[in-house]
Motif scaffolding. Sequence first.
Motif, PDB file in Angstrom:
ATOM      1  N   LEU A  61      22.028  -9.479 -10.417  1.00 43.35           N
ATOM      2  CA  LEU A  61      23.225  -9.237  -9.527  1.00 43.35           C
ATOM      3  C   LEU A  61      24.470  -9.469 -10.120  1.00 43.35           C
ATOM      4  O   LEU A  61      25.523  -8.832  -9.556  1.00 43.35           O
ATOM      5  CB  LEU A  61      22.986 -10.299  -8.133  1.00 43.35           C
ATOM      6  N   TYR A  62      24.417 -10.349 -11.485  1.00 44.20           N
ATOM      7  CA  TYR A  62      25.931 -10.526 -11.627  1.00 44.20           C
ATOM      8  C   TYR A  62      26.356 -10.277 -13.130  1.00 44.20           C
ATOM      9  O   TYR A  62      27.432 -10.360 -13.459  1.00 44.20           O
ATOM     10  CB  TYR A  62      26.027 -12.154 -11.687  1.00 44.20           C
ATOM     11  N   VAL A  63      25.279  -9.719 -13.971  1.00 45.28           N
ATOM     12  CA  VAL A  63      25.546  -9.534 -15.221  1.00 45.28           C
ATOM     13  C   VAL A  63      25.698  -7.772 -15.238  1.00 45.28           C
ATOM     14  O   VAL A  63      24.729  -7.247 -14.893  1.00 45.28           O
ATOM     15  CB  VAL A  63      24.273 -10.029 -16.260  1.00 45.28           C
ATOM     16  N   PRO A  64      26.616  -7.508 -15.806  1.00 48.61           N
ATOM     17  CA  PRO A  64      26.852  -6.048 -15.693  1.00 48.61           C
ATOM     18  C   PRO A  64      25.894  -5.396 -16.663  1.00 48.61           C
ATOM     19  O   PRO A  64      25.664  -5.826 -17.751  1.00 48.61           O
ATOM     20  CB  PRO A  64      28.384  -5.750 -16.144  1.00 48.61           C
ATOM     21  N   ALA A  65      25.490  -4.120 -16.156  1.00 52.92           N
ATOM     22  CA  ALA A  65      24.636  -3.308 -17.251  1.00 52.92           C
ATOM     23  C   ALA A  65      25.139  -2.807 -18.638  1.00 52.92           C
ATOM     24  O   ALA A  65      24.647  -2.766 -19.481  1.00 52.92           O
ATOM     25  CB  ALA A  65      24.081  -2.012 -16.424  1.00 52.92           C
ATOM     26  N   GLY A  66      26.472  -2.631 -18.548  1.00 60.05           N
ATOM     27  CA  GLY A  66      27.185  -2.239 -19.788  1.00 60.05           C
ATOM     28  C   GLY A  66      27.383  -3.561 -20.677  1.00 60.05           C
ATOM     29  O   GLY A  66      27.218  -4.493 -20.215  1.00 60.05           O
ATOM     30  N   THR A  67      28.014  -3.065 -21.802  1.00 60.31           N
ATOM     31  CA  THR A  67      28.685  -4.217 -22.558  1.00 60.31           C
ATOM     32  C   THR A  67      30.072  -4.347 -22.806  1.00 60.31           C
ATOM     33  O   THR A  67      30.643  -3.254 -22.671  1.00 60.31           O
ATOM     34  CB  THR A  67      27.796  -3.948 -24.218  1.00 60.31           C
ATOM     35  N   GLY A  68      30.497  -5.473 -22.824  1.00 60.67           N
ATOM     36  CA  GLY A  68      31.970  -5.772 -23.192  1.00 60.67           C
ATOM     37  C   GLY A  68      32.751  -5.986 -21.981  1.00 60.67           C
ATOM     38  O   GLY A  68      34.030  -5.841 -21.957  1.00 60.67           O
ATOM     39  N   LYS A  69      32.295  -6.007 -20.725  1.00 60.72           N
ATOM     40  CA  LYS A  69      33.059  -6.102 -19.501  1.00 60.72           C
ATOM     41  C   LYS A  69      32.631  -7.240 -18.670  1.00 60.72           C
ATOM     42  O   LYS A  69      31.404  -7.457 -18.570  1.00 60.72           O
ATOM     43  CB  LYS A  69      33.002  -5.033 -18.655  1.00 60.72           C
ATOM     44  N   PRO A  70      33.468  -8.164 -18.412  1.00 66.31           N
ATOM     45  CA  PRO A  70      32.866  -9.088 -17.362  1.00 66.31           C
ATOM     46  C   PRO A  70      32.357  -8.684 -16.104  1.00 66.31           C
ATOM     47  O   PRO A  70      32.514  -7.767 -15.545  1.00 66.31           O
ATOM     48  CB  PRO A  70      34.258 -10.230 -17.189  1.00 66.31           C
ATOM     49  N   ALA A  71      31.376  -9.225 -15.335  1.00 68.65           N
ATOM     50  CA  ALA A  71      31.093  -9.232 -14.315  1.00 68.65           C
ATOM     51  C   ALA A  71      31.857  -9.003 -13.278  1.00 68.65           C
ATOM     52  O   ALA A  71      32.926  -9.768 -13.188  1.00 68.65           O
ATOM     53  CB  ALA A  71      29.659 -10.101 -13.797  1.00 68.65           C
TER      54      ALA A  71
ATOM     55  N   GLY B  74      34.031 -12.944 -17.785  1.00 73.97           N
ATOM     56  CA  GLY B  74      33.004 -12.796 -16.735  1.00 73.97           C
ATOM     57  C   GLY B  74      31.565 -12.823 -17.177  1.00 73.97           C
ATOM     58  O   GLY B  74      30.636 -13.481 -16.765  1.00 73.97           O
ATOM     59  N   THR B  75      31.334 -12.050 -18.217  1.00 77.15           N
ATOM     60  CA  THR B  75      30.029 -11.722 -18.406  1.00 77.15           C
ATOM     61  C   THR B  75      29.478 -13.013 -19.307  1.00 77.15           C
ATOM     62  O   THR B  75      28.209 -13.225 -19.018  1.00 77.15           O
ATOM     63  CB  THR B  75      30.114 -10.592 -19.654  1.00 77.15           C
ATOM     64  N   VAL B  76      30.240 -13.737 -19.861  1.00 81.53           N
ATOM     65  CA  VAL B  76      29.841 -14.990 -20.452  1.00 81.53           C
ATOM     66  C   VAL B  76      29.412 -15.915 -19.391  1.00 81.53           C
ATOM     67  O   VAL B  76      28.466 -16.757 -19.613  1.00 81.53           O
ATOM     68  CB  VAL B  76      30.906 -15.370 -21.354  1.00 81.53           C
ATOM     69  N   ILE B  77      30.431 -16.177 -18.330  1.00 78.70           N
ATOM     70  CA  ILE B  77      29.991 -16.942 -17.081  1.00 78.70           C
ATOM     71  C   ILE B  77      28.732 -16.689 -16.654  1.00 78.70           C
ATOM     72  O   ILE B  77      27.781 -17.524 -16.205  1.00 78.70           O
ATOM     73  CB  ILE B  77      31.230 -17.083 -16.390  1.00 78.70           C
ATOM     74  N   ALA B  78      28.427 -15.547 -16.292  1.00 78.07           N
ATOM     75  CA  ALA B  78      27.333 -14.793 -15.555  1.00 78.07           C
ATOM     76  C   ALA B  78      25.877 -15.120 -16.450  1.00 78.07           C
ATOM     77  O   ALA B  78      25.100 -15.804 -15.981  1.00 78.07           O
ATOM     78  CB  ALA B  78      27.430 -13.418 -15.187  1.00 78.07           C
ATOM     79  N   LEU B  79      26.207 -14.777 -17.899  1.00 76.83           N
ATOM     80  CA  LEU B  79      25.008 -15.183 -18.492  1.00 76.83           C
ATOM     81  C   LEU B  79      24.919 -16.773 -18.620  1.00 76.83           C
ATOM     82  O   LEU B  79      23.809 -17.126 -18.761  1.00 76.83           O
ATOM     83  CB  LEU B  79      25.377 -14.571 -19.826  1.00 76.83           C
ATOM     84  N   GLY B  80      25.831 -17.334 -18.535  1.00 71.05           N
ATOM     85  CA  GLY B  80      25.496 -19.065 -18.679  1.00 71.05           C
ATOM     86  C   GLY B  80      24.806 -19.388 -17.460  1.00 71.05           C
ATOM     87  O   GLY B  80      24.119 -20.210 -17.505  1.00 71.05           O
ATOM     88  N   ALA B  81      25.305 -18.766 -16.171  1.00 69.55           N
ATOM     89  CA  ALA B  81      24.529 -19.018 -15.011  1.00 69.55           C
ATOM     90  C   ALA B  81      23.017 -18.940 -15.185  1.00 69.55           C
ATOM     91  O   ALA B  81      22.372 -19.596 -14.613  1.00 69.55           O
ATOM     92  CB  ALA B  81      25.186 -18.464 -13.878  1.00 69.55           C
ATOM     93  N   VAL B  82      22.743 -17.488 -15.763  1.00 72.24           N
ATOM     94  CA  VAL B  82      21.389 -17.324 -15.825  1.00 72.24           C
ATOM     95  C   VAL B  82      20.708 -18.046 -16.565  1.00 72.24           C
ATOM     96  O   VAL B  82      19.496 -18.564 -16.315  1.00 72.24           O
ATOM     97  CB  VAL B  82      21.245 -15.756 -16.350  1.00 72.24           C
ATOM     98  N   SER B  83      21.115 -18.435 -17.738  1.00 73.25           N
ATOM     99  CA  SER B  83      20.609 -19.348 -18.802  1.00 73.25           C
ATOM    100  C   SER B  83      20.348 -20.836 -18.118  1.00 73.25           C
ATOM    101  O   SER B  83      19.521 -21.641 -18.148  1.00 73.25           O
ATOM    102  CB  SER B  83      21.408 -19.533 -20.174  1.00 73.25           C
ATOM    103  N   LEU B  84      21.542 -21.367 -17.431  1.00 76.55           N
ATOM    104  CA  LEU B  84      21.100 -22.431 -16.737  1.00 76.55           C
ATOM    105  C   LEU B  84      19.933 -22.504 -15.733  1.00 76.55           C
ATOM    106  O   LEU B  84      19.183 -23.532 -16.076  1.00 76.55           O
ATOM    107  CB  LEU B  84      22.616 -22.800 -15.676  1.00 76.55           C
TER     108      LEU B  84
END
Length: 435
Positions: A204-214, A25-35
């Motif tokens: 809103l959608y990217v978690p503050a920590g690392t390694g866990k999907p939003a 989920g983190t990758v999808i959220a970051l993809g949305a931000v980049s989009l």
Amino acid sequence: MYLATTGRRPDAPPRPPGVGRRVPGTVIALGAVSLVTDVSSEMVTAVLPLYLVLGLGLSPLQFGFLDGLFNGATALVRLLGGRLADRGGGRHRTVAGVGYLLSALSRLGLLLAGGAAGGIAAALAADRLGKGVRTAPRDALISLSAPPEALGRAFGVHRAMDTTGALLGPLVAFAVLWATADAYDAVFVVSFAVGLLGVLVLVLYVPAGTGKPAGTGMPAGTGMPAGAAAPAVAPEPAVAPEPTRRKPGALRDPVFRRVVTAAALLGAATIGDSFLYLLLQRGLDLPPLLFPLLPLGAAACYLLLAVPVGRIADRTGRRAPFLCGHGALLAAYLTLTAPPVWPAAVLTLVLLGVFYAATDGVLMALAGPVLPPEGRAGGLAVLQTGQALARLVGAAGFGAAWTWWGPRPALAAAAVALAAALAAAWRILPTEEVA
């Protein structure tokens, strides 16, 4: 040591069936931000060469120096962004958010500059600084959120979403210019508003920590939705433990040094997309209104190929796709030396899209597993900095060659340089397993 570019480490325990096959989920959220952010940035990028060269009258040498200078500034700031992100247990989202916000605010700088060279330079510097700050923490988040054997796919999905924004940005710029009778200020205003939306999505959608999907409590790569029952077998962490014998400095690792050296050599022989689009515009005598549409061909090809190439790289190794991508760029240079006709222009844009699909995310997937998790953002920043500084040299050198020799001799020289760099990189890049 083992360079994890084709799969899992031999000593890693087996993964439970189905685990890690979904994109985190983190990758999808970051993809949305980049989009969203790329819609904003590509709106400006699509019109900027035309605005500076035709609108303000900059020579190719001045444009090449300006573009290379600001890319160099981006490179240096990436080191700072990577270092800050690795401190304090991982501040990847915070550092990336600052970069996204700075880039959004730079659109206001372009709006307020009013054609003044100093104001434009400051706004462009702010945009490049923002990009430099955010890139390494963002890529480190992706690398830490997906299992090593699926990094090619994860980066491919992110780059595909990122490229969707790059595809939409020029279309939005074209629509705004058409609706406002070539009012560049309107492009800058819309770009600023869209850039702020990207920052909001990040918060809103990217978690503050690392390694866990939003939005989940599961480790990255499990693909388990929130509230779902835990699997019978406890899933393996997304990132396998790194060997304890690794040295702390990224450049002390001989494998990583070879990756950085090869990327820098190839970067120095890269002339920059803006020059390619200017060459196409002049060769085909395109009206200025159509100039923002040129990047669409490359972006569409990149969008279609990013995920398939990432999956191929995961299965066969990332070295060969990375080098073949630069081979496609060399073919694009050679195509542009031919007489300017529409089929050659279309082929050039397709080859440029192949180049990005086979190199951008693939390089990060190639280098990521070499670096320890606690220093991954800083290590990727070193790699990106070396590549960007090399591209500064390439952009400025090509701009000077165009001014002194003309576009076609300069392009022929760039093709020779890229061929030589490609041959050197083939020998320098590590194989899949390094003792």
